[in-house]
Design a protein around this motif. Structure first.
Motif, PDB file in Angstrom:
ATOM      1  N   HIS A 190      47.604  67.355 141.744  1.00  0.00           N
ATOM      2  CA  HIS A 190      48.930  66.756 141.684  1.00  0.00           C
ATOM      3  C   HIS A 190      49.878  67.848 141.222  1.00  0.00           C
ATOM      4  O   HIS A 190      49.449  68.964 140.935  1.00  0.00           O
ATOM      5  N   CYS A 225      55.765  63.769 142.376  1.00  0.00           N
ATOM      6  CA  CYS A 225      54.550  64.543 142.581  1.00  0.00           C
ATOM      7  C   CYS A 225      54.811  65.544 143.696  1.00  0.00           C
ATOM      8  O   CYS A 225      55.293  65.184 144.758  1.00  0.00           O
ATOM      9  N   GLU A 227      52.443  67.856 144.920  1.00  0.00           N
ATOM     10  CA  GLU A 227      51.270  68.394 145.619  1.00  0.00           C
ATOM     11  C   GLU A 227      50.574  67.217 146.268  1.00  0.00           C
ATOM     12  O   GLU A 227      50.277  66.222 145.598  1.00  0.00           O
ATOM     13  N   LEU A 228      50.332  67.349 147.584  1.00  0.00           N
ATOM     14  CA  LEU A 228      49.746  66.256 148.343  1.00  0.00           C
ATOM     15  C   LEU A 228      48.480  65.748 147.653  1.00  0.00           C
ATOM     16  O   LEU A 228      47.587  66.527 147.327  1.00  0.00           O
ATOM     17  N   CYS A 229      48.441  64.417 147.398  1.00  0.00           N
ATOM     18  CA  CYS A 229      47.323  63.887 146.634  1.00  0.00           C
ATOM     19  C   CYS A 229      46.783  62.606 147.250  1.00  0.00           C
ATOM     20  O   CYS A 229      46.224  61.766 146.558  1.00  0.00           O
ATOM     21  N   HIS A 233      50.808  59.663 147.660  1.00  0.00           N
ATOM     22  CA  HIS A 233      51.522  60.830 147.141  1.00  0.00           C
ATOM     23  C   HIS A 233      53.026  60.582 146.977  1.00  0.00           C
ATOM     24  O   HIS A 233      53.607  60.841 145.928  1.00  0.00           O
ATOM     25  N   MET A 236      54.224  58.537 143.968  1.00  0.00           N
ATOM     26  CA  MET A 236      53.802  58.908 142.624  1.00  0.00           C
ATOM     27  C   MET A 236      55.014  59.422 141.857  1.00  0.00           C
ATOM     28  O   MET A 236      55.315  60.602 141.858  1.00  0.00           O
TER      29      MET A 236
HETATM   30 CU   LIG Z   1      50.918  63.896 144.882  1.00  0.00          CU
END
Ligand SMILES: [Cu+2]
Ligand code: HEM
Ligand SMILES: [Cu+2]
Lengths: 291, 607
Positions: A190, A225, A227-229, A233, A236
């Protein structure tokens, strides 16, 4: 001719767009104005190069457009010119890189006495932890995680007992105090980012990452967020409230410590309702994308 | 050795070094199938590669429309769900970078042009070359198959970062990711076969007189890019194998202890950052695997259509080599905020900005080629100039992202999306279009329709620039990439959504304008005006074949002899404004009549 006009239009158009764009960085709310300054230096250096090259090409396009019977100049190399260009480019690079590295040095050097707090990322929500009265965060391990212990704190670590746990996406921070943000994830990558703070860092399961900043403006800011999670995503989100020290302390007082939350979980009272609510929230991205 | 000026006429001109390898017997196809399907002729293989790459590239184009529709009109397309969106970006990005650009530049242009330009009859290992294509096709089919398995293709982003890529919160974590990894591994196997061919052909099969420093920059670009690929792809291959093991056998190369969606998983002890290092050790050179062939090709297009030699040929060659070498020590500029030790930032920011110097020199030399030239604004030339513009723009934003602190606020924003689309999306694609127009007469024997070509150019160039320029500014604002929808925020104004709508409309227009290109190509192949020999009056060998399109074996009875560099345009004292590489000095017609000096034929960068 058309090409020359197009080149001039693209060059000038890009400049105009740059200066007139209604989309620009958000008003800064941290000490990282240096980063903005480095960006501006980069803009000036590269902007000049961009415009000069565009205009040079436009000039060539008019002046040297095809004419029957004309010969191009035959001069395969010009060492002097190439050396000059190499030299000038190197100077430009140094002008951009030097301030950049100076600021990076500050970025990686956390000031002594910066207060620590932890951000915990998981699919797809944020929670936070403050060190409590002793000023030290207790140790943690993903393997300790359970319903009663969502942060995975080490129950035997005395430092962790007074840690303040915030199982909510909103966190408060005191104005003008440098903070070191410790970043931890229990599942995937993340990234905790508030655009107005300019500073970010990925959180990586299995390790603790960090960055530091000083909030310089009170207000309520969005956390996204970065960063691709996974499918949730984009949902978030969180909130950071920057406020005066006294207000911050008052807010912190109201939050449960690790010891309290364990006790409450044991007696099954207290925050039960809040937990249920939280779980409902955590589920929603999944539900939204159920297929 | 310094360049001789036109005044001196060194005697060495006549010296033509012996061939490095003797001629070998060519494979001659015996049936239609071995001639056109399981073909071992590099030119046929090139066409096969190109058609396959463009076909799968069209899929990626359609995916980009779907993504743009979602971004422009987030409430209107209920059939696009978040999971779909993530699958679209992943497949779009991966297809564009690997299956389209890499395959087209190396498998397509590399196969067609290398043997012709260095004066060889074919690649040195024709059989392996054929297998290379079929393995590539298999890789594409496996990739396509991932749309038809339960859960669909992976939605992990083209970077495929674990742990996310193989956990259930990501679409396609069951099957899709496995097929993606298998497909990549196949691609690499296929590429390695082709790549060894390109390298060995350049090193061993050049015709007599074709010294390395007489090779067209197209060949230099493809040659160095291939070496990069041979060194970089193994890192991805290893990463793919390790992730497949993590996914299927439960190893933990990249997987630490994890609690995912409330469940303790069996993994433990692995490092997600390890994958990122492997990925970018491949991924950064990959940028240059796409860029170097484009650099080379655009140099040739500029020179031919500006009727002037490329400026600073030797510097251009060294810049290609230097960029290629440096591209292996900058990979972690993609990881400034990844959580790696932040002290690495100093090193990688420095190397990254150093690479800007040879890159800038290339840009200068392209523009200096136009200086005192005699520029014909043909369709290929327009695309070449547009390449300089977009590459310049994208290179400049690279200086932002490479300068570690500047990357901190900008990483993972729309600024990054705009940057890499300009520099490795739009710019190379413009070169591809230019190259297709340029070599179209050679490949088909006919001319394309000029008016349609011009139309295609203007819409594509102006459109693509309009799409990606404003996105940088959304990035400054803090709009993240890989967001299915922005939703409510306190800092993004309404106008950002208006901009998104506008960009989507332009993207659709640009997309549909490509139909004009395809129509032009298809129609002209049958109905186009017959092309005259060497229609652009180029010097390099591919235009000097006895037949056009070149036949089996390329060069008829005897291989050509090379007497000079491929940029002999506008040489003083010579009657014509160009002298092909294979015209003997005593046959160059000078202005002073046949008895005069051998003219500009003498002037070339010496080895
Ligand atoms: Cu994310
Ligand atoms: C007109 C043509 C194109 C359009 C409209 C387009 C549009 C897009 C969009 C909307 C995204 C997703 C942005 C996000 O939400 O993060 C994207 C991602 C991407 N595109 Fe393109 N694109 C085009 C051409 C290309 C080309 C030619 C390349 C080749 C390099 C390319 C490579 C990528 C990559 C690598 C990604 C990142 C995928 C990821 O985030 O995992 N695109 N594109
Ligand atoms: Cu890179």
């Amino acid at each position: 001719m058309v090409v020359a006009i197009a080149l001039v239009l693209v060059g000038i158009g890009t400049l105009l767009f740059h200066f007139m764009s209604p989309w620009w960085w958000t008003p800064i709310a941290s000490n990282w104005g240096y980063i903005d300054d480095t960006i501006l230096i980069t803009f000036w250096v590269t902007g000049v190069v961009f415009v000069v090259i565009m205009l040079f090409m436009a000039y060539c396009a008019v002046r040297y457009r095809y004419q029957e019977g004309r010969r191009a100049e035959y001069r395969p190399e010009n060492n002097k010119l190439e050396l000059w260009l190499t030299g000038l480019t190197t100077v430009g690079v140094v002008v951009m890189l030097t301030p950049g590295l100076f600021v990076w040095d500050q970025f990686v050097t956390v000031p002594k006495g910066a207060a620590e707090f932890e951000v915990l990322g998981q699919q797809w929500q944020w929670s936070y932890r403050f060190p409590g009265k002793d000023g030290v965060l207790g140790t943690s391990d993903v393997r300790n995680i359970s319903d009663e212990n969502p942060f995975g704190l080490n129950p035997k670590d005395p430092n962790g007992q007074d840690d303040v746990l915030i199982e909510d996406s909103e966190v408060h921070l005191p104005l003008d105090k440098p903070v070191k943000v410790l970043l931890r994830s229990i599942d995937v990558l993340h990234d905790f980012y508030v655009p107005q703070f300019r500073a970010k860092m990925d959180m990586v399961p299995g390790q603790v990452t960090y960055f530091w900043f000083t909030p310089t403006r009170t207000g309520t800011f969005d956390v996204l967020c970065f960063e691709l999670c996974g499918v949730g995503h984009y949902q978030m989100r969180g909130t950071v409230v920057v406020e005066k020290e006294s207000a911050f302390q008052a807010w912190l007082e109201e939050q449960p410590t690790f010891a309290q939350s364990l006790a409450e979980a044991a007696t099954g009272t207290g925050d039960a309702l809040k937990l249920v609510l939280n779980e409902g929230e955590a589920d929603s991205p999944e539900r939204g994308s159920a297929r | 050795m310094a360049i001789s000026t036109p005044a001196e006429v060194p005697a060495e001109v006549e010296i033509v070094p012996a061939a490095e390898v003797p001629e070998v017997e060519l494979y001659h196809a015996k049936s239609w199938v071995t001639k056109y399907v399981f073909s071992q002729d590099a030119k046929v293989i090139a066409i096969q590669y190109s058609f396959t790459a463009i076909a799968i590239g069209l899929v990626a184009l359609v995916l980009s429309w779907l993504m743009r529709l979602q971004l422009g009109f987030p409430d209107s397309f209920s059939f696009i769900e978040p999971g779909d969106y993530y699958q679209f970006i992943t497949m779009h990005g991966m297809i564009m970078v690997i299956y389209l650009l890499t395959a087209l530049f190396l498998g397509g242009f590399g196969n067609y042009l290398i043997p012709l330009m260095v004066g060889a009859r074919d690649m040195v290992f024709p059989y392996v070359n054929m297998v290379s294509y079929w393995v590539y096709l298999l890789a594409v089919l496996v990739l396509v198959a991932s749309w038809f398995v339960p859960g669909g293709p992976t939605g992990a982003g083209w970077t495929l970062y674990p742990p996310q890529a193989i956990l259930s919160g990501t679409p396609g974590a069951e099957w899709g990711i496995v097929l993606m990894l298998v497909s990549l591994a196949l691609f690499i196997v296929g590429f390695t076969m082709g790549g060894l061919n390109y390298v060995v052909t350049v090193l061993q099969a050049r015709t007599r007189g074709m010294s390395l420093m007489r090779m067209p920059l197209t060949v230099w670009g493809i040659f160095v890019a291939t070496i990069l690929a041979l060194l970089a792809f193994p890192a991805l291959f290893v990463g793919a194998v390790m992730m497949t093991l993590d996914r299927l056998l439960g190893t933990s190369f990249f997987m630490p202890a994890i609690v995912a969606l409330g469940e303790h998983l069996e993994y433990g002890g692995g490092s997600p950052l390890l994958f990122q290092h492997l990925f970018w050790f491949f991924g950064h050179p990959e940028v240059y695997i796409v860029a170097l062939p484009a650099f080379g090709i655009v140099s040739d297009l500029l020179s031919v259509h500006a009727r002037r030699h490329i400026f600073g040929y030797r510097m251009m060659v060294w810049a290609i080599v230097a960029i290629g070498g440096l591209s292996f020590v900058v990979w972690a500029h993609h990881m400034y905020v990844s959580g790696m030790n932040p002290w690495f930032g100093f090193f990688f920011a420095t190397t990254t900005l150093i690479i800007a110097v040879p890159t800038a020199i290339k840009v200068y030399n392209w523009t200096l080629t136009l200086w005192k030239a005699n520029i014909q604004f043909t369709v290929p030339m327009l695309f070449a100039i547009a390449f300089i513009v977009t590459f310049l723009n994208g290179g400049i934003t690279g200086l932002f992202l490479g300068n570690v602190v500047v990357d901190v606020p900008l990483s993972d924003t729309m600024f990054v999306v705009a940057h890499f689309h300009m520099v490795m999306g739009v710019a190379p694609i413009l070169v591809i279009f230019g190259a297709i127009y340029h070599w179209y007469p050679l490949i088909t024997g006919r001319m394309f329709n000029e008016a349609l070509g011009q139309f295609h150019f203007w819409v594509t160039f102006v459109g693509a620039y309009t799409i990606f320029l404003p996105l940088h500014y959304l990035g400054f604002l803090g709009v993240p990439r890989r967001y299915f929808e922005m939703g409510e925020t306190s800092f993004i104004p309404e106008s950002a959504q208006t901009l998104n709508e506008f960009v989507t409309v332009v993207a659709l227009i640009v997309g549909f304008a490509q139909l004009v290109f395809f129509f032009n190509m298809a129609w002209s192949a049958f109905k186009g005006k017959k092309a005259e020999r060497n229609p652009w009056k180029a010097c390099s060998l591919e235009w000097q074949t006895p037949e056009m399109p070149p036949g089996h074996g390329n060069f008829g009875e005897t291989l050509p002899l090379v007497y000079r560099w491929p940029y002999e345009f506008g040489a003083p004292d010579v009657e014509e404004d160009f002298v092909p590489q294979n015209v003997p000095p005593d046959q160059v017609i000078t202005k002073k009549g046949p008895e005069g000096l051998p003219g500009g034929a003498a002037v070339q960068p010496a080895e």
